[in-house]
Design a protein around this motif. Sequence first.
Motif, mmCIF file in Angstrom:
data_model
loop_
_atom_site.group_PDB
_atom_site.id
_atom_site.type_symbol
_atom_site.label_atom_id
_atom_site.label_comp_id
_atom_site.label_asym_id
_atom_site.label_seq_id
_atom_site.Cartn_x
_atom_site.Cartn_y
_atom_site.Cartn_z
ATOM 1 N N LYS A 31 0.841 -1.153 -0.127
ATOM 2 C CA LYS A 31 -0.001 0.042 0.049
ATOM 3 C C LYS A 31 0.986 1.068 -0.125
ATOM 4 O O LYS A 31 1.686 1.307 0.796
ATOM 5 C CB LYS A 31 -0.779 0.052 1.148
ATOM 6 C CG LYS A 31 -2.012 -1.115 1.267
ATOM 7 C CD LYS A 31 -2.567 -0.963 2.448
ATOM 8 C CE LYS A 31 -3.679 0.286 2.496
ATOM 9 N NZ LYS A 31 -4.385 0.593 3.890
ATOM 10 N N TYR A 32 0.749 2.220 -0.996
ATOM 11 C CA TYR A 32 1.505 3.305 -1.259
ATOM 12 C C TYR A 32 0.715 4.626 -0.825
ATOM 13 O O TYR A 32 0.504 5.448 -1.566
ATOM 14 C CB TYR A 32 2.101 3.582 -2.551
ATOM 15 C CG TYR A 32 3.041 2.373 -2.782
ATOM 16 C CD1 TYR A 32 4.438 2.377 -2.104
ATOM 17 C CD2 TYR A 32 2.895 1.201 -3.614
ATOM 18 C CE1 TYR A 32 5.438 1.294 -2.416
ATOM 19 C CE2 TYR A 32 3.912 0.281 -3.842
ATOM 20 C CZ TYR A 32 5.150 0.288 -3.281
ATOM 21 O OH TYR A 32 5.905 -0.545 -3.567
ATOM 22 N N ASN A 33 0.308 4.612 0.348
ATOM 23 C CA ASN A 33 -0.512 5.623 0.686
ATOM 24 C C ASN A 33 0.100 6.942 0.800
ATOM 25 O O ASN A 33 1.435 6.866 1.475
ATOM 26 C CB ASN A 33 -1.239 5.414 2.218
ATOM 27 C CG ASN A 33 -2.307 4.305 2.040
ATOM 28 O OD1 ASN A 33 -2.809 4.073 0.766
ATOM 29 N ND2 ASN A 33 -2.858 3.758 2.982
ATOM 30 N N MET A 34 -0.223 8.028 0.426
ATOM 31 C CA MET A 34 0.595 9.289 0.806
ATOM 32 C C MET A 34 -0.074 10.102 1.867
ATOM 33 O O MET A 34 -1.079 10.571 1.629
ATOM 34 C CB MET A 34 0.731 10.007 -0.699
ATOM 35 C CG MET A 34 1.468 11.316 -0.836
ATOM 36 S SD MET A 34 1.574 12.294 -2.087
ATOM 37 C CE MET A 34 1.703 11.023 -3.271
ATOM 38 N N MET A 35 0.644 10.773 2.468
ATOM 39 C CA MET A 35 0.218 11.714 3.678
ATOM 40 C C MET A 35 -0.194 12.938 3.135
ATOM 41 O O MET A 35 0.667 13.305 1.989
ATOM 42 C CB MET A 35 1.069 11.760 4.836
ATOM 43 C CG MET A 35 1.231 10.418 5.510
ATOM 44 S SD MET A 35 2.384 10.626 6.960
ATOM 45 C CE MET A 35 3.973 11.126 6.395
ATOM 46 N N ASP A 36 -1.058 13.918 3.624
ATOM 47 C CA ASP A 36 -1.000 15.136 3.150
ATOM 48 C C ASP A 36 0.236 16.027 2.943
ATOM 49 O O ASP A 36 0.370 16.841 2.006
ATOM 50 C CB ASP A 36 -2.178 15.882 4.022
ATOM 51 C CG ASP A 36 -3.521 15.324 3.895
ATOM 52 O OD1 ASP A 36 -3.780 14.554 2.897
ATOM 53 O OD2 ASP A 36 -4.609 15.416 4.853
ATOM 54 N N LEU A 37 1.101 15.845 3.785
ATOM 55 C CA LEU A 37 2.349 16.398 4.093
ATOM 56 C C LEU A 37 3.190 16.299 2.719
ATOM 57 O O LEU A 37 3.836 17.010 2.073
ATOM 58 C CB LEU A 37 3.017 16.404 5.425
ATOM 59 C CG LEU A 37 4.367 17.128 5.204
ATOM 60 C CD1 LEU A 37 4.309 18.554 5.407
ATOM 61 C CD2 LEU A 37 5.104 16.596 6.758
ATOM 62 N N GLN A 38 3.067 15.002 2.345
ATOM 63 C CA GLN A 38 4.002 14.454 1.423
ATOM 64 C C GLN A 38 3.433 15.117 0.109
ATOM 65 O O GLN A 38 4.074 15.436 -0.888
ATOM 66 C CB GLN A 38 3.980 12.882 1.300
ATOM 67 C CG GLN A 38 4.756 12.406 2.299
ATOM 68 C CD GLN A 38 4.584 10.825 2.543
ATOM 69 O OE1 GLN A 38 3.609 10.390 2.321
ATOM 70 N NE2 GLN A 38 5.632 10.187 2.623
ATOM 71 N N ALA A 39 2.126 15.044 -0.083
ATOM 72 C CA ALA A 39 1.433 15.642 -1.279
ATOM 73 C C ALA A 39 1.759 17.226 -1.539
ATOM 74 O O ALA A 39 2.046 17.538 -2.546
ATOM 75 C CB ALA A 39 -0.147 15.347 -1.312
ATOM 76 N N ALA A 40 1.570 17.838 -0.327
ATOM 77 C CA ALA A 40 1.808 19.234 -0.184
ATOM 78 C C ALA A 40 3.364 19.616 -0.797
ATOM 79 O O ALA A 40 3.466 20.651 -1.751
ATOM 80 C CB ALA A 40 1.677 19.810 0.959
#
Length: 92
Positions: A31-40
């Motif tokens: 599972k490669y879930n991205m956190m909001d901080l990583q997306a920002a």
Amino acid sequence: MPRRVDSCDRTMFLNRHQLQGSYIVVGLGFKYNMMDLQAAIGIHQMKRIPPYGQRREQIWQRYNEAFADLPITLPAKPEPDTIHAYHLYTFW
């Protein structure tokens, strides 16, 4: 030596990975879930992609020029209407 997974272990593993909440998992993997901080952070780094790609292409062309006279097969040219990553320069 790795342990052999018996059919019971495999069945339990598959049962755990079939349904995740309301999502149907179509394949097993990570599972490669991205956190909001990583997306920002990532969205602001996207503007760096074109200059990096241009620099990689320059290096690629220098390799082509440097190896042109050698008895080797150089990498194929990119297909039209595609964006090449110019990441791996392989020859044989």
